[in-house]
Design a protein around this motif. Sequence first.
Motif, PDB file in Angstrom:
ATOM      1  N   PRO A 148       1.868   2.812 -16.527  1.00  0.00           N
ATOM      2  CA  PRO A 148       2.948   2.568 -15.702  1.00  0.00           C
ATOM      3  C   PRO A 148       2.796   3.189 -14.383  1.00  0.00           C
ATOM      4  N   GLU A 149       2.334   4.687 -14.375  1.00  0.00           N
ATOM      5  CA  GLU A 149       2.188   5.240 -13.135  1.00  0.00           C
ATOM      6  C   GLU A 149       0.967   4.972 -12.264  1.00  0.00           C
ATOM      7  N   GLU A 150       0.161   3.808 -12.722  1.00  0.00           N
ATOM      8  CA  GLU A 150      -0.978   3.153 -11.908  1.00  0.00           C
ATOM      9  C   GLU A 150      -0.097   1.930 -11.069  1.00  0.00           C
ATOM     10  N   TRP A 151       0.775   1.064 -11.706  1.00  0.00           N
ATOM     11  CA  TRP A 151       1.019  -0.111 -11.047  1.00  0.00           C
ATOM     12  C   TRP A 151       2.637   0.096 -10.718  1.00  0.00           C
ATOM     13  N   GLN A 152       3.459   1.235 -10.984  1.00  0.00           N
ATOM     14  CA  GLN A 152       4.819   1.398 -10.565  1.00  0.00           C
ATOM     15  C   GLN A 152       4.704   2.853  -9.481  1.00  0.00           C
ATOM     16  N   TRP A 153       5.538   2.622  -8.613  1.00  0.00           N
ATOM     17  CA  TRP A 153       5.661   4.042  -7.748  1.00  0.00           C
ATOM     18  C   TRP A 153       7.124   4.025  -7.140  1.00  0.00           C
ATOM     19  N   THR A 154       7.766   5.149  -7.082  1.00  0.00           N
ATOM     20  CA  THR A 154       9.000   5.082  -6.530  1.00  0.00           C
ATOM     21  C   THR A 154       9.237   6.525  -5.818  1.00  0.00           C
ATOM     22  N   GLY A 155       9.824   6.507  -4.782  1.00  0.00           N
ATOM     23  CA  GLY A 155      10.136   7.908  -4.071  1.00  0.00           C
ATOM     24  C   GLY A 155      10.736   8.093  -2.728  1.00  0.00           C
ATOM     25  N   LYS A 156      10.796   9.163  -2.224  1.00  0.00           N
ATOM     26  CA  LYS A 156      11.594   9.287  -0.945  1.00  0.00           C
ATOM     27  C   LYS A 156      10.543   9.872   0.155  1.00  0.00           C
ATOM     28  N   ILE A 157      10.502   9.235   1.159  1.00  0.00           N
ATOM     29  CA  ILE A 157       9.500   9.634   2.253  1.00  0.00           C
ATOM     30  C   ILE A 157      10.347  10.150   3.658  1.00  0.00           C
ATOM     31  N   ALA A 158      10.363  11.358   3.915  1.00  0.00           N
ATOM     32  CA  ALA A 158      11.007  11.545   5.091  1.00  0.00           C
ATOM     33  C   ALA A 158      10.043  11.350   6.493  1.00  0.00           C
ATOM     34  N   LEU A 159      10.878  10.780   7.441  1.00  0.00           N
ATOM     35  CA  LEU A 159      10.193  10.402   8.645  1.00  0.00           C
ATOM     36  C   LEU A 159      10.547  11.159   9.941  1.00  0.00           C
ATOM     37  N   ASP A 160       9.810  11.184  10.835  1.00  0.00           N
ATOM     38  CA  ASP A 160      10.038  12.029  12.090  1.00  0.00           C
ATOM     39  C   ASP A 160      11.079  11.134  12.631  1.00  0.00           C
ATOM     40  N   PRO A 161      11.790  11.799  13.614  1.00  0.00           N
ATOM     41  CA  PRO A 161      13.174  11.103  14.231  1.00  0.00           C
ATOM     42  C   PRO A 161      12.840   9.783  14.928  1.00  0.00           C
ATOM     43  N   LEU A 162      13.428   8.646  14.573  1.00  0.00           N
ATOM     44  CA  LEU A 162      13.326   7.408  14.780  1.00  0.00           C
ATOM     45  C   LEU A 162      14.027   7.129  16.198  1.00  0.00           C
ATOM     46  N   GLU A 163      13.153   6.426  17.209  1.00  0.00           N
ATOM     47  CA  GLU A 163      13.632   6.343  18.565  1.00  0.00           C
ATOM     48  C   GLU A 163      13.983   4.744  18.887  1.00  0.00           C
ATOM     49  N   ARG A 164      14.409   4.482  19.734  1.00  0.00           N
ATOM     50  CA  ARG A 164      14.563   3.046  20.122  1.00  0.00           C
ATOM     51  C   ARG A 164      13.287   2.530  20.404  1.00  0.00           C
ATOM     52  N   GLY A 165      12.979   1.106  19.933  1.00  0.00           N
ATOM     53  CA  GLY A 165      11.840   0.617  20.219  1.00  0.00           C
ATOM     54  C   GLY A 165      10.741   0.793  18.942  1.00  0.00           C
ATOM     55  N   ASP A 166      10.978   1.971  18.115  1.00  0.00           N
ATOM     56  CA  ASP A 166      10.278   1.798  16.839  1.00  0.00           C
ATOM     57  C   ASP A 166      10.346   0.911  15.815  1.00  0.00           C
ATOM     58  N   TRP A 167       9.235   0.644  15.018  1.00  0.00           N
ATOM     59  CA  TRP A 167       9.298  -0.134  13.982  1.00  0.00           C
ATOM     60  C   TRP A 167       8.645   0.667  12.744  1.00  0.00           C
ATOM     61  N   VAL A 168       8.972   0.289  11.459  1.00  0.00           N
ATOM     62  CA  VAL A 168       8.556   1.096  10.417  1.00  0.00           C
ATOM     63  C   VAL A 168       8.508  -0.104   9.627  1.00  0.00           C
ATOM     64  N   ALA A 169       7.188  -0.104   8.690  1.00  0.00           N
ATOM     65  CA  ALA A 169       7.199  -1.145   7.901  1.00  0.00           C
ATOM     66  C   ALA A 169       5.996  -0.485   6.515  1.00  0.00           C
ATOM     67  N   LEU A 170       5.853  -1.315   5.447  1.00  0.00           N
ATOM     68  CA  LEU A 170       4.945  -0.817   4.339  1.00  0.00           C
ATOM     69  C   LEU A 170       3.934  -1.849   4.201  1.00  0.00           C
ATOM     70  N   ARG A 171       3.127  -1.375   3.806  1.00  0.00           N
ATOM     71  CA  ARG A 171       1.587  -2.015   3.253  1.00  0.00           C
ATOM     72  C   ARG A 171       1.265  -1.524   1.828  1.00  0.00           C
ATOM     73  N   MET A 172       0.940  -2.322   0.956  1.00  0.00           N
ATOM     74  CA  MET A 172       0.345  -1.895  -0.040  1.00  0.00           C
ATOM     75  C   MET A 172      -0.856  -2.716  -0.393  1.00  0.00           C
ATOM     76  N   ARG A 173      -1.953  -1.776  -0.823  1.00  0.00           N
ATOM     77  CA  ARG A 173      -3.211  -2.462  -1.359  1.00  0.00           C
ATOM     78  C   ARG A 173      -3.243  -2.154  -2.896  1.00  0.00           C
ATOM     79  N   GLN A 174      -3.821  -3.148  -3.644  1.00  0.00           N
ATOM     80  CA  GLN A 174      -4.231  -2.835  -5.080  1.00  0.00           C
ATOM     81  C   GLN A 174      -5.685  -2.756  -5.166  1.00  0.00           C
ATOM     82  N   ARG A 175      -6.187  -1.889  -6.258  1.00  0.00           N
ATOM     83  CA  ARG A 175      -7.428  -1.857  -6.641  1.00  0.00           C
ATOM     84  C   ARG A 175      -8.351  -2.938  -6.662  1.00  0.00           C
ATOM     85  N   ASN A 176      -7.612  -4.134  -6.882  1.00  0.00           N
ATOM     86  CA  ASN A 176      -8.527  -5.524  -6.977  1.00  0.00           C
ATOM     87  C   ASN A 176      -8.243  -6.212  -5.514  1.00  0.00           C
ATOM     88  N   GLY A 177      -8.138  -5.621  -4.772  1.00  0.00           N
ATOM     89  CA  GLY A 177      -8.125  -6.188  -3.099  1.00  0.00           C
ATOM     90  C   GLY A 177      -6.985  -6.976  -2.813  1.00  0.00           C
TER      91      GLY A 177
END
Length: 513
Positions: free
Chosen positions: A473-502
């Motif tokens: 379970p700890e290999e294929w699941q993850w949850t948590g909170k991540i603090a970001l530096d202050p967000l300013e106008r024009g910023d974008w924030v996205a996520l990308r995930m890679r698995q070990r199988n590519g």
Amino acid sequence: MQYPDRLIPLARSANVAPFFGDLHNHCGISYGHGSVEDALRNATLQLDFVSITGHAYWPDMPVDDPTVAHIVAFHVEGFARLERLWPGHFEQLAAVHKPGGFTVFPGYEMHSNAHGDYTIVLQDLRQRGMIKADTPEGLRRELAAAYGTAAIAFPHHIAYRTGARGINWETFDPALSPVVELISMHGCSESSTTDRPFLHSMGPGDGPNTIHAGWNAGHVFGVIGGTDHHSGFPGSHGHGRAVVYARENTSDSLWEAIRARHTGALTGDNCHLFARLGEAIPGDYVDPTSHAVLQVEALGGGAIDYIDVLRNGHVVHRVTPQITPAPLHRDAARLESIIMLELGWGARGTQHVWKGSLAVEAGSIDAVEPRLRGPEVVSPLEAAGEVPPGGTVRLEDGEIRFDICAQANPNNQTQATQALAARVRLYPDAEVHLRTGEIDIRVSADRLLSGAKTGNLGGIDTPAFRLHQLPRPEEWQWTGKIALDPLERGDWVALRMRQRNGQYCWSSPFFCR
């Protein structure tokens, strides 16, 4: 495979769930291989929604260039075929459309050297004509006049050079295109350097024509994946898929979510990569703030390699579950994991029909996900003939029963294997029972936790199977909170995930405005 609420609590707190589909793929309704029936049958095997795309027109087609006369010829023929078949194909689409179960959208495509190629998708199955305009501005105006908000058009394989069917950011219009295709069998358009480069004869990717370049220039759009498959196999595994975060699997709910950019892109495995930033979810606008905390929820289709937080084109945080494990759910009595059975291999140019079953003893199979792929064909000049059937994969009486045709890999770099995956819960003494042909084996969960189990039907160069290593379970699941530096106008924030199988998954961004 769909997830129970206990595995997607963050998404459910936003009253959405992930639905997986393909809005950009082709068959013989225009130029391509396989019938509409082939395409719809294959789509229902492994998707929640689909649009079957017909090649419709090319305003600036190079008709006077003799060096590409063969290309012009099959386009002209394909466009004429779609004109003939378009009115009647609505009945075929409606035959498999099941609100709440499987959703179908009509669609067609414009080629354009000047503006890039666009896929036009319609919201519902009311019979409508194909509106054709030469520019994105013209498309937006004419589609809105005829259909209101019931039509969109999104650019695809955008990384080709502008003027050579790549995107033209100067004519891009977010009112027409709430989403843009990031990945397909053409390649990955995320950024200038990826591990899925453009290899088609049309040429390589161009740096300014990428997803990151568009966001960095201030354009607002979500991302999806699509196969752009040309042989009647929507959702062909490894070629690109879309995930839409919607309330339910209906035309109206999915459409609302797509227009709101509540989407993501996948290469193949059905993955869940979701976040909240306050009350916002990926695709939403957020206000500038000095206290931004990103809540993340991720489920891989196998073991997760890493999860990146991207900000304005740069990695600002990386999660590696092996280093900082944080599974979403643990069962003290049973191990929750993902079984993957892969089938194929054998002598070049051969195929094998695999019929059999996969069961779990001292455990349960909760859901199954077919991971089936179609032939690696794009141009109608490359191959002809019938499309190999996708087969069947179904969960019945607690076991998976399959009937799948797998081609041998055509070379040492192109994967043609077929697969299925299942979410399972296993007691400590559980065994996986595989039966197919003369193979009848039991493999303990402990053995599969330590590594994959393989076998051949006979000697060397005969078809083979692979039961992949079980992730904890700890290999294929993850949850948590991540603090970001202050967000300013024009910023974008996205996520990308890679698995070990590519396999990869991308979220749409949060846009700070």
